[in-house]
Design a protein around this motif. Sequence first.
Motif, PDB file in Angstrom:
ATOM      1  N   SER A  52       0.800  -1.224   0.000  1.00 55.12           N
ATOM      2  CA  SER A  52       0.000   0.000   0.000  1.00 55.12           C
ATOM      3  C   SER A  52       0.831   1.272   0.000  1.00 55.12           C
ATOM      4  CB  SER A  52      -0.926  -0.001   1.223  1.00 55.12           C
ATOM      5  OG  SER A  52      -0.173   0.064   2.414  1.00 55.12           O
ATOM      6  N   SER A  95      -2.769  -3.836   6.582  1.00 57.45           N
ATOM      7  CA  SER A  95      -3.044  -2.582   5.885  1.00 57.45           C
ATOM      8  C   SER A  95      -2.007  -2.320   4.801  1.00 57.45           C
ATOM      9  CB  SER A  95      -3.066  -1.419   6.883  1.00 57.45           C
ATOM     10  OG  SER A  95      -3.361  -0.202   6.228  1.00 57.45           O
ATOM     11  N   TYR A 142       3.530   4.736   9.828  1.00 54.90           N
ATOM     12  CA  TYR A 142       2.508   4.377   8.840  1.00 54.90           C
ATOM     13  C   TYR A 142       1.135   4.850   9.340  1.00 54.90           C
ATOM     14  CZ  TYR A 142      -0.293   1.423   5.728  1.00 54.90           C
ATOM     15  OH  TYR A 142      -1.197   0.976   4.803  1.00 54.90           O
ATOM     16  N   PRO A 143       0.211   5.212   8.432  1.00 51.50           N
ATOM     17  CA  PRO A 143      -1.095   5.705   8.857  1.00 51.50           C
ATOM     18  C   PRO A 143      -1.764   4.806   9.903  1.00 51.50           C
ATOM     19  CG  PRO A 143      -0.878   6.013   6.508  1.00 51.50           C
ATOM     20  CD  PRO A 143       0.339   5.266   6.964  1.00 51.50           C
ATOM     21  N   GLY A 144      -2.127   5.431  11.011  1.00 53.29           N
ATOM     22  CA  GLY A 144      -2.804   4.707  12.077  1.00 53.29           C
ATOM     23  C   GLY A 144      -1.875   3.980  13.032  1.00 53.29           C
ATOM     24  N   HIS A 166       3.545  10.067   2.661  1.00 54.71           N
ATOM     25  CA  HIS A 166       2.219   9.983   2.049  1.00 54.71           C
ATOM     26  C   HIS A 166       2.349  10.310   0.561  1.00 54.71           C
ATOM     27  CE1 HIS A 166      -1.757   9.075   3.274  1.00 54.71           C
ATOM     28  NE2 HIS A 166      -2.309  10.246   3.005  1.00 54.71           N
ATOM     29  N   ALA A 189      -1.899   3.654  -0.167  1.00 57.09           N
ATOM     30  CA  ALA A 189      -2.121   4.154   1.193  1.00 57.09           C
ATOM     31  C   ALA A 189      -2.444   5.639   1.227  1.00 57.09           C
ATOM     32  CB  ALA A 189      -0.879   3.880   2.055  1.00 57.09           C
ATOM     33  N   LEU A 207      -5.612   6.591   2.831  1.00 58.38           N
ATOM     34  CA  LEU A 207      -5.729   6.566   4.282  1.00 58.38           C
ATOM     35  C   LEU A 207      -5.398   7.941   4.863  1.00 58.38           C
ATOM     36  CD1 LEU A 207      -3.851   3.202   4.958  1.00 58.38           C
ATOM     37  CD2 LEU A 207      -6.331   3.549   4.705  1.00 58.38           C
ATOM     38  N   GLU A 208      -5.859   8.176   6.070  1.00 59.73           N
ATOM     39  CA  GLU A 208      -5.522   9.432   6.743  1.00 59.73           C
ATOM     40  C   GLU A 208      -4.113   9.327   7.315  1.00 59.73           C
ATOM     41  OE1 GLU A 208      -7.089  12.359  10.357  1.00 59.73           O
ATOM     42  OE2 GLU A 208      -8.158  10.497   9.887  1.00 59.73           O
ATOM     43  N   ASP A 209      -3.278  10.309   6.987  1.00 62.94           N
ATOM     44  CA  ASP A 209      -1.890  10.326   7.459  1.00 62.94           C
ATOM     45  C   ASP A 209      -1.871  10.845   8.890  1.00 62.94           C
ATOM     46  OD1 ASP A 209       0.837  10.147   7.507  1.00 62.94           O
ATOM     47  OD2 ASP A 209       1.197  11.913   6.250  1.00 62.94           O
ATOM     48  N   THR A 210      -2.093   9.944   9.839  1.00 62.98           N
ATOM     49  CA  THR A 210      -2.405  10.346  11.216  1.00 62.98           C
ATOM     50  C   THR A 210      -1.184  10.703  12.060  1.00 62.98           C
ATOM     51  OG1 THR A 210      -2.367   8.012  11.841  1.00 62.98           O
ATOM     52  CG2 THR A 210      -4.509   8.967  11.286  1.00 62.98           C
TER      53      THR A 210
END
Length: 440
Positions: A157, A268, A302-304, A332, A338, A341-344
Amino acid sequence: MHRDNNNGTTHPSLFLLSLGCSKNTVDSERILAHASACGLSLAETAEEADIVLINTCGFILDAKEESINETLAAIELKQAASVRKVYVMGCLVELYRKELAEELPEVDGLFGTRELPEVLAAIGARYREELADERSLLTPSHHAWLKISEGCSRRCSFCSIPKIRGAYRSQPVEQLLREASSLQRKGVRELNLIAQDISLYGYDLYGKSALNDLVLRISDMGFEWIRLLYAYPLNFPMEVVDTMRERENVCDYLDMPLQHISDRILRSMQRGVGREETIRLVEGIRERNPEIRLRTTMIAGYPGESRAEFEELLGFVCETRFDRLGCFPYRHEEHAPAYALEDTVGDEEKEARVSELMELQEGISAELNRRYEGTTLKVVIDEVDDDTAYGRTRYDAPEVDNEAILSIPESLDIEPGDFATAIIHDTTAYELHGTITGRS
């Protein structure tokens, strides 16, 4: 312009700037071989050239920025009438051809990763089938990269390589043997087999893994060292690990990027393996070949990725004690899956996690290197500066691993490309210090 003394014709001079990974280097070397065969002279700097060709990298933001900055610098030379033509090729073009054409109209031609004949035509050369296995080395003449496949069919991803390079395509064994033979004639003694994914080599051509067969046949050619880089943990042919143990010139070394250990993160990332499979794989490799040195790569932020999941990664690295390890902050990238996905995780936190992991690895590396103190090792010499040689052991790949810094006795004449024996007196996390005792 360069004048051909035989017929008085003139040929442009070419400067090729190769950015990014070793796979890009191979592409650049092929272009230079064709250009030279067609009469182009090869300039050492952009300022001395009629034509500047930039082979770009587009994998992460920093690489993209470097590619753009180098292109802008070449355009400035063109505007100053120092350079006549500027061409840009490679990964960045594959991702952003339309945008580059709009933003940089001064560039005379844009070419993707699969347009070698078009690149050659633009610079005044042509593709010749008889030169397919020839390369003008950009590496020191004693070691080279052998790219055994193109592209990638995995769907990780975080990665845009399938979009950049296309689906996985193995190079036929016989073609690779011809290329290896050509490199050997040029003086190459250390051959590093590379691909985005060496684990899948051969399946598309032969319906089964052909990696071990390829390694055995190249081993029979008599190279001093053969090394394998970038194995995917899924479908890796374990018989190759046996070959490393059994063949003296196949280095006990494997670069296998694992990226993470958390089951949720790995799912993911679409890696196809989880925590338990990863642990069993590493243990199985080491059981089959206790002398093997494993290099891996991890991604932090990584996101999350929660703090607990990052600490799970720290615990895995602490327990597994990889011989070599690199870590990158997640980036990102808009062309990677990926990106949806939200880059948290913030950039500052990503960098902090990378530093924390690399500090842990530094301690592991320092402790592992101490086992070499007082031992004699075989090394290849990459550089010589007066009475000091800089080299590597069989457990260290060019550019990324440990460096051996060695004193040269007055009685020995040591040159780059020599293989020697050295006694190691002292070590740090990433360096071995010692004295050369003789030629190997």
